[in-house]
Design a protein around this motif. Structure first.
Motif, PDB file in Angstrom:
ATOM      1  N   ASP A   1       0.836  -1.187   0.000  1.00  0.00           N
ATOM      2  CA  ASP A   1       0.000   0.000   0.000  1.00  0.00           C
ATOM      3  C   ASP A   1       0.872   1.239   0.000  1.00  0.00           C
ATOM      4  OD1 ASP A   1       0.880   0.316   2.626  1.00  0.00           O
ATOM      5  OD2 ASP A   1      -1.071   0.113   3.538  1.00  0.00           O
ATOM      6  N   ARG A   2       0.254   2.388   0.057  1.00  0.00           N
ATOM      7  CA  ARG A   2       1.000   3.657  -0.055  1.00  0.00           C
ATOM      8  C   ARG A   2       1.962   3.903   1.094  1.00  0.00           C
ATOM      9  NH1 ARG A   2      -1.891   6.894   3.423  1.00  0.00           N
ATOM     10  NH2 ARG A   2      -4.058   6.324   3.657  1.00  0.00           N
ATOM     11  N   THR A   3       1.794   3.199   2.221  1.00  0.00           N
ATOM     12  CA  THR A   3       2.706   3.419   3.348  1.00  0.00           C
ATOM     13  C   THR A   3       4.100   2.861   3.073  1.00  0.00           C
ATOM     14  OG1 THR A   3       2.077   1.392   4.526  1.00  0.00           O
ATOM     15  CG2 THR A   3       0.826   3.402   5.032  1.00  0.00           C
ATOM     16  N   LYS A   4       4.250   2.087   1.991  1.00  0.00           N
ATOM     17  CA  LYS A   4       5.573   1.538   1.674  1.00  0.00           C
ATOM     18  C   LYS A   4       6.584   2.664   1.427  1.00  0.00           C
ATOM     19  CE  LYS A   4       4.938   0.947  -3.293  1.00  0.00           C
ATOM     20  NZ  LYS A   4       4.805  -0.014  -4.367  1.00  0.00           N
ATOM     21  N   PHE A   5       6.099   3.837   1.013  1.00  0.00           N
ATOM     22  CA  PHE A   5       6.985   4.955   0.727  1.00  0.00           C
ATOM     23  C   PHE A   5       7.535   5.605   2.001  1.00  0.00           C
ATOM     24  CE2 PHE A   5       4.040   4.712  -2.909  1.00  0.00           C
ATOM     25  CZ  PHE A   5       4.968   4.380  -3.889  1.00  0.00           C
ATOM     26  N   VAL A   6       6.936   5.279   3.151  1.00  0.00           N
ATOM     27  CA  VAL A   6       7.411   5.812   4.439  1.00  0.00           C
ATOM     28  C   VAL A   6       7.754   4.665   5.388  1.00  0.00           C
ATOM     29  CG1 VAL A   6       6.287   8.069   4.296  1.00  0.00           C
ATOM     30  CG2 VAL A   6       5.014   6.127   5.200  1.00  0.00           C
ATOM     31  N   ARG A  41      -9.918  -6.671   6.821  1.00  0.00           N
ATOM     32  CA  ARG A  41     -10.489  -6.812   5.480  1.00  0.00           C
ATOM     33  C   ARG A  41      -9.530  -6.351   4.391  1.00  0.00           C
ATOM     34  NH1 ARG A  41     -15.134  -2.151   5.249  1.00  0.00           N
ATOM     35  NH2 ARG A  41     -14.049  -1.013   3.660  1.00  0.00           N
ATOM     36  N   TRP A  42      -8.468  -5.672   4.747  1.00  0.00           N
ATOM     37  CA  TRP A  42      -7.470  -5.210   3.783  1.00  0.00           C
ATOM     38  C   TRP A  42      -6.303  -6.175   3.648  1.00  0.00           C
ATOM     39  CZ3 TRP A  42      -9.792  -1.855   7.276  1.00  0.00           C
ATOM     40  CH2 TRP A  42     -10.680  -0.958   6.712  1.00  0.00           C
ATOM     41  N   GLY A  43      -6.321  -7.242   4.442  1.00  0.00           N
ATOM     42  CA  GLY A  43      -5.235  -8.217   4.343  1.00  0.00           C
ATOM     43  C   GLY A  43      -4.658  -8.557   5.704  1.00  0.00           C
ATOM     44  N   PHE A  44      -3.410  -9.028   5.689  1.00  0.00           N
ATOM     45  CA  PHE A  44      -2.713  -9.404   6.912  1.00  0.00           C
ATOM     46  C   PHE A  44      -1.677  -8.344   7.259  1.00  0.00           C
ATOM     47  CE2 PHE A  44      -4.378 -13.354   5.289  1.00  0.00           C
ATOM     48  CZ  PHE A  44      -4.826 -13.985   6.437  1.00  0.00           C
ATOM     49  N   HIS A  45      -1.498  -8.112   8.545  1.00  0.00           N
ATOM     50  CA  HIS A  45      -0.589  -7.062   9.008  1.00  0.00           C
ATOM     51  C   HIS A  45       0.293  -7.590  10.133  1.00  0.00           C
ATOM     52  CE1 HIS A  45      -3.471  -4.378   6.986  1.00  0.00           C
ATOM     53  NE2 HIS A  45      -4.371  -5.135   7.566  1.00  0.00           N
ATOM     54  N   ILE A  46       1.502  -7.078  10.176  1.00  0.00           N
ATOM     55  CA  ILE A  46       2.390  -7.270  11.324  1.00  0.00           C
ATOM     56  C   ILE A  46       2.643  -5.867  11.846  1.00  0.00           C
ATOM     57  CG2 ILE A  46       4.638  -8.021  12.128  1.00  0.00           C
ATOM     58  CD1 ILE A  46       4.598 -10.067   9.810  1.00  0.00           C
ATOM     59  N   ILE A  47       2.353  -5.651  13.113  1.00  0.00           N
ATOM     60  CA  ILE A  47       2.391  -4.305  13.686  1.00  0.00           C
ATOM     61  C   ILE A  47       3.555  -4.182  14.659  1.00  0.00           C
ATOM     62  CG2 ILE A  47       1.099  -2.596  15.026  1.00  0.00           C
ATOM     63  CD1 ILE A  47      -1.428  -4.352  14.355  1.00  0.00           C
ATOM     64  N   LYS A  48       4.270  -3.077  14.575  1.00  0.00           N
ATOM     65  CA  LYS A  48       5.253  -2.728  15.595  1.00  0.00           C
ATOM     66  C   LYS A  48       4.798  -1.412  16.213  1.00  0.00           C
ATOM     67  CE  LYS A  48      10.039  -1.799  16.675  1.00  0.00           C
ATOM     68  NZ  LYS A  48      11.415  -1.661  16.188  1.00  0.00           N
ATOM     69  N   LEU A  49       4.526  -1.458  17.512  1.00  0.00           N
ATOM     70  CA  LEU A  49       4.071  -0.259  18.219  1.00  0.00           C
ATOM     71  C   LEU A  49       5.295   0.552  18.632  1.00  0.00           C
ATOM     72  CD1 LEU A  49       1.679   1.308  19.377  1.00  0.00           C
ATOM     73  CD2 LEU A  49       1.927  -0.028  21.462  1.00  0.00           C
ATOM     74  N   THR A  50       5.404   1.766  18.112  1.00  0.00           N
ATOM     75  CA  THR A  50       6.574   2.599  18.387  1.00  0.00           C
ATOM     76  C   THR A  50       6.292   3.743  19.344  1.00  0.00           C
ATOM     77  OG1 THR A  50       6.122   3.965  16.436  1.00  0.00           O
ATOM     78  CG2 THR A  50       7.629   2.099  16.145  1.00  0.00           C
ATOM     79  N   GLN A  51       5.016   4.072  19.529  1.00  0.00           N
ATOM     80  CA  GLN A  51       4.676   5.201  20.393  1.00  0.00           C
ATOM     81  C   GLN A  51       3.248   5.051  20.887  1.00  0.00           C
ATOM     82  OE1 GLN A  51       5.320   8.936  18.423  1.00  0.00           O
ATOM     83  NE2 GLN A  51       4.359  10.129  20.042  1.00  0.00           N
ATOM     84  N   LYS A  52       3.021   5.474  22.112  1.00  0.00           N
ATOM     85  CA  LYS A  52       1.683   5.459  22.686  1.00  0.00           C
ATOM     86  C   LYS A  52       1.515   6.750  23.463  1.00  0.00           C
ATOM     87  CE  LYS A  52      -0.658   1.345  24.122  1.00  0.00           C
ATOM     88  NZ  LYS A  52      -0.706   0.171  24.982  1.00  0.00           N
ATOM     89  N   ASN A  53       0.494   7.513  23.137  1.00  0.00           N
ATOM     90  CA  ASN A  53       0.240   8.776  23.827  1.00  0.00           C
ATOM     91  C   ASN A  53      -0.974   8.629  24.732  1.00  0.00           C
ATOM     92  OD1 ASN A  53       2.334   9.944  22.382  1.00  0.00           O
ATOM     93  ND2 ASN A  53       0.992  10.677  20.783  1.00  0.00           N
TER      94      ASN A  53
END
Length: 98
Positions: A1-6, A41-53
């Motif tokens: 998706d578009r986040t690949k650019f960041v 519904r958009w697929g599979f994700h692996i998440i890394k949590l880097t910040q929590k406010n």
């Protein structure tokens, strides 16, 4: 998706802005932790949590410009749709098939 650019960074968001399974996974995570596979519904994700406010009430002065931008955009969309509807009434289009 578009986040690949960041580098896949989704940026900051608040509760209710993501898919339910994504949000549920985030609630269980600690900063620096990497999730198991999360299916949405958009697929599979692996998440890394880097910040929590901590939750906070956003002051009006801080959000005023964003609200104004959203209202102007909505008004622009309404005006455009009215203009387009008027054109469709004035100039009917007939679709011909072979």
């Amino acid at each position: 998706d578009r986040t690949k650019f960041v580098g896949g960074d989704l940026g900051l968001f608040h509760e209710g802005q993501t898919a339910k399974p994504f949000e549920e996974a985030l609630k269980k995570m600690q900063i620096g932790e990497i999730s198991d596979l999360v299916k949405t519904r958009w697929g599979f994700h692996i998440i890394k949590l880097t910040q929590k406010n901590a939750p906070r009430q956003i002051p009006f002065a801080e959000i005023k410009t964003k609200i104004k931008t959203q209202l102007v955009e909505k008004q622009r969309e309404n005006i455009y749709q009215q203009w387009l509807d008027g054109l469709k009434k004035e100039y009917p289009v007939e679709l011909l098939s072979d």
